[in-house]
Design a protein around this motif. Structure first.
Motif, PDB file in Angstrom:
ATOM      1  N   PHE A 238       0.788  -1.228   0.000  1.00 42.87           N
ATOM      2  CA  PHE A 238       0.000   0.000   0.000  1.00 42.87           C
ATOM      3  C   PHE A 238       0.824   1.285   0.000  1.00 42.87           C
ATOM      4  N   GLY A 239       2.123   1.157   0.030  1.00 45.74           N
ATOM      5  CA  GLY A 239       2.938   2.351  -0.141  1.00 45.74           C
ATOM      6  C   GLY A 239       3.690   2.796   1.090  1.00 45.74           C
ATOM      7  N   GLY A 240       4.489   3.828   0.853  1.00 47.12           N
ATOM      8  CA  GLY A 240       5.413   4.306   1.863  1.00 47.12           C
ATOM      9  C   GLY A 240       4.775   4.987   3.040  1.00 47.12           C
ATOM     10  N   GLY A 241       3.459   5.223   3.010  1.00 46.25           N
ATOM     11  CA  GLY A 241       2.804   5.837   4.150  1.00 46.25           C
ATOM     12  C   GLY A 241       2.958   5.017   5.422  1.00 46.25           C
ATOM     13  N   TYR A 242       3.187   3.721   5.264  1.00 47.13           N
ATOM     14  CA  TYR A 242       3.380   2.855   6.417  1.00 47.13           C
ATOM     15  C   TYR A 242       4.850   2.726   6.806  1.00 47.13           C
ATOM     16  N   ALA A 243       5.745   3.323   6.026  1.00 45.49           N
ATOM     17  CA  ALA A 243       7.178   3.140   6.262  1.00 45.49           C
ATOM     18  C   ALA A 243       7.609   3.670   7.623  1.00 45.49           C
ATOM     19  N   ALA A 244       7.155   4.865   7.981  1.00 50.25           N
ATOM     20  CA  ALA A 244       7.569   5.453   9.260  1.00 50.25           C
ATOM     21  C   ALA A 244       7.132   4.574  10.424  1.00 50.25           C
ATOM     22  N   GLU A 245       5.913   4.025  10.352  1.00 51.88           N
ATOM     23  CA  GLU A 245       5.443   3.150  11.426  1.00 51.88           C
ATOM     24  C   GLU A 245       6.289   1.890  11.501  1.00 51.88           C
ATOM     25  N   ALA A 246       6.618   1.314  10.348  1.00 48.14           N
ATOM     26  CA  ALA A 246       7.436   0.099  10.335  1.00 48.14           C
ATOM     27  C   ALA A 246       8.823   0.362  10.915  1.00 48.14           C
ATOM     28  N   ILE A 247       9.401   1.515  10.589  1.00 46.36           N
ATOM     29  CA  ILE A 247      10.726   1.855  11.108  1.00 46.36           C
ATOM     30  C   ILE A 247      10.665   2.069  12.620  1.00 46.36           C
ATOM     31  N   GLY A 248       9.609   2.726  13.085  1.00 43.79           N
ATOM     32  CA  GLY A 248       9.443   2.915  14.520  1.00 43.79           C
ATOM     33  C   GLY A 248       9.312   1.601  15.257  1.00 43.79           C
ATOM     34  N   VAL A 249       8.536   0.686  14.695  1.00 46.70           N
ATOM     35  CA  VAL A 249       8.366  -0.629  15.308  1.00 46.70           C
ATOM     36  C   VAL A 249       9.684  -1.395  15.291  1.00 46.70           C
ATOM     37  N   ALA A 250      10.484  -1.220  14.242  1.00 42.62           N
ATOM     38  CA  ALA A 250      11.803  -1.863  14.200  1.00 42.62           C
ATOM     39  C   ALA A 250      12.635  -1.452  15.408  1.00 42.62           C
ATOM     40  N   GLY A 251      12.601  -0.169  15.751  1.00 47.75           N
ATOM     41  CA  GLY A 251      13.326   0.293  16.926  1.00 47.75           C
ATOM     42  C   GLY A 251      12.798  -0.332  18.206  1.00 47.75           C
ATOM     43  N   ASP A 252      11.464  -0.470  18.300  1.00 48.40           N
ATOM     44  CA  ASP A 252      10.862  -1.107  19.477  1.00 48.40           C
ATOM     45  C   ASP A 252      11.329  -2.555  19.616  1.00 48.40           C
ATOM     46  N   ILE A 253      11.416  -3.255  18.483  1.00 55.18           N
ATOM     47  CA  ILE A 253      11.840  -4.659  18.489  1.00 55.18           C
ATOM     48  C   ILE A 253      13.275  -4.782  18.974  1.00 55.18           C
ATOM     49  N   THR A 254      14.144  -3.937  18.448  1.00 55.26           N
ATOM     50  CA  THR A 254      15.557  -3.992  18.829  1.00 55.26           C
ATOM     51  C   THR A 254      15.730  -3.703  20.314  1.00 55.26           C
ATOM     52  N   ARG A 255      15.015  -2.709  20.816  1.00 56.01           N
ATOM     53  CA  ARG A 255      15.107  -2.391  22.246  1.00 56.01           C
ATOM     54  C   ARG A 255      14.582  -3.536  23.100  1.00 56.01           C
ATOM     55  N   ARG A 256      13.461  -4.117  22.699  1.00 59.12           N
ATOM     56  CA  ARG A 256      12.894  -5.229  23.465  1.00 59.12           C
ATOM     57  C   ARG A 256      13.837  -6.415  23.464  1.00 59.12           C
ATOM     58  N   ALA A 257      14.472  -6.706  22.332  1.00 61.78           N
ATOM     59  CA  ALA A 257      15.411  -7.816  22.263  1.00 61.78           C
ATOM     60  C   ALA A 257      16.568  -7.599  23.242  1.00 61.78           C
ATOM     61  N   ARG A 258      17.038  -6.356  23.371  1.00 63.49           N
ATOM     62  CA  ARG A 258      18.107  -6.074  24.337  1.00 63.49           C
ATOM     63  C   ARG A 258      17.631  -6.332  25.764  1.00 63.49           C
ATOM     64  N   GLU A 259      16.394  -5.941  26.050  1.00 60.72           N
ATOM     65  CA  GLU A 259      15.844  -6.168  27.389  1.00 60.72           C
ATOM     66  C   GLU A 259      15.771  -7.661  27.711  1.00 60.72           C
ATOM     67  N   LEU A 260      15.507  -8.466  26.665  1.00 64.81           N
ATOM     68  CA  LEU A 260      15.387  -9.905  26.852  1.00 64.81           C
ATOM     69  C   LEU A 260      16.733 -10.613  26.807  1.00 64.81           C
ATOM     70  N   GLY A 261      17.779  -9.824  26.554  1.00 64.12           N
ATOM     71  CA  GLY A 261      19.115 -10.404  26.498  1.00 64.12           C
ATOM     72  C   GLY A 261      19.488 -10.977  25.155  1.00 64.12           C
ATOM     73  N   GLY A 262      18.707 -10.568  24.112  1.00 64.16           N
ATOM     74  CA  GLY A 262      18.969 -11.083  22.769  1.00 64.16           C
ATOM     75  C   GLY A 262      19.819 -10.158  21.946  1.00 64.16           C
TER      76      GLY A 262
END
Length: 262
Positions: A238-262
Motif C-alpha cells: 500500500f505504499g510508503g505511508g506505512y514506512a515510518a510506522e514500520a521503522i518505529g516498530v523496528a526500533g521497538d523490536i531492537t530495544r525489546r530484544a536487548r531487554e530480553l538479552g537477545g
C-alpha cells in the motif's frame, strides 16, 4: 443455506483452494467458529453467508478463550501450511509466502517472512530505515522472541495468520474467523494483528485469552516483533505511508530484544 461468493478471474493457481484448506484446518479443533466452505473452484470460493451482530464484552472474552484453544491445537511446525501453497494480502493483490516447515520460530519469521519483505520494501524504507529494519530482523533471527517475554521456547500454534479486525466477523455465534492466511506460527502473531487497527472490546479478548492460556508478565511488550510482518507487507502493498510506522516498530523490536538479552 444462503451463500457468499468470492471471485477473482485470473486468480493465482491454487489461491482459493489454499483459503478453503485454511478455513477447514482452523475449524478442525472445533475451538472457534469459522465460516463454512461450501464450494471451491479455480477462480471462486463459495462460503456460507454470515449475518453480522454487535459484540458484547462477554462475547469478546469468549472469543479470546476460544482463540487460546485454537492455538493450543498446534501445528506440524512453524511455517506449516494446510495446503501446498500459502498467500498473504488482499484478494486483488496477494503474494505467495513459503510453506517450508521449521522447528524454531526465529528462522521461520526472520528468513521466510521478514527478510524477503524488507528487500521489497527497501526503496520505500530508505537507507536508514532499511538499516533499522535489518537490525530488528537480526534480533528476531537471534531467537529473542522464540518464547514469550524471554521464557522458554514456544511450540508452533495453529494460527489464523491475518487476524486484523476486518477478518474477525461478529455473528450470533460469536467471533467468527474469515479470510485466513492459516499456518503454523507463534501464538502472538494473531494477538498482535488484533491490535493493528483495533478490535471491539480488545482488552476483553486478551483477558479471555489469558484466562484460558496464562501468559508471562510483560508479554504485550513482545507484540511489535509479531506485528512486523504485517507492517512490512503494508509498506510493500500500500505504499510508503506505512514506512515510518514500520521503522518505529523496528526500533521497538531492537530495544525489546536487548531487554530480553537477545
Amino acid at each position: 443455506m444462503a451463500d457468499h461468493l468470492k471471485q477473482r478471474p485470473g486468480a493465482p493457481q491454487g489461491f482459493f483452494a489454499t483459503e478453503a484448506a485454511g478455513l477447514t484446518w482452523l475449524a478442525e479443533p472445533r475451538a472457534v467458529p469459522v465460516v463454512e466452505v461450501l464450494e471451491v473452484g479455480e477462480d471462486f470460493l463459495r462460503l456460507e453467508r454470515l449475518e453480522p451482530a454487535r459484540p458484547s464484552a462477554a462475547d469478546a472474552r469468549t472469543f479470546g478463550e476460544r482463540m487460546a484453544r485454537l492455538h493450543d491445537a498446534g501445528a506440524e511446525g512453524f511455517g506449516a501450511s494446510p495446503s501446498d501453497t500459502s498467500w498473504f494480502g488482499p484478494l486483488e493483490d496477494p503474494f505467495e509466502v513459503p510453506t517450508t516447515v521449521h522447528e524454531d520460530f526465529a528462522t521461520f519469521w526472520a528468513e521466510d517472512r521478514l527478510r524477503p519483505l524488507a528487500d521489497h520494501a527497501a526503496r520505500r524504507l530508505g537507507s536508514d530505515g532499511s538499516e533499522a529494519v535489518g537490525r530488528a530482523i537480526d534480533a528476531i533471527a537471534g531467537g529473542a522472541f522464540d518464547g514469550i517475554s524471554g521464557q522458554g521456547r514456544e511450540q508452533a500454534s495453529r494460527v489464523h495468520g491475518d487476524l486484523w479486525s476486518g477478518n474477525l466477523m461478529w455473528t450470533d455465534q460469536g467471533g467468527t474467523l474469515i479470510d485466513p492466511s492459516a499456518h503454523g506460527g507463534h501464538r502472538l502473531e494473531d494477538l498482535a494483528l488484533l491490535t493493528l487497527f483495533g478490535a471491539p472490546h480488545l482488552d476483553e479478548i486478551l483477558a479471555g485469552y489469558e484466562h484460558a492460556h496464562p501468559m508471562p508478565s510483560g508479554w504485550r511488550e513482545d507484540l511489535p516483533a509479531h506485528l512486523f510482518f504485517a507492517l512490512l507487507a503494508h509498506v510493500v502493498l500500500f505504499g510508503g505511508g506505512y514506512a515510518a510506522e514500520a521503522i518505529g516498530v523496528a526500533g521497538d523490536i531492537t530495544r525489546r530484544a536487548r531487554e530480553l538479552g537477545g
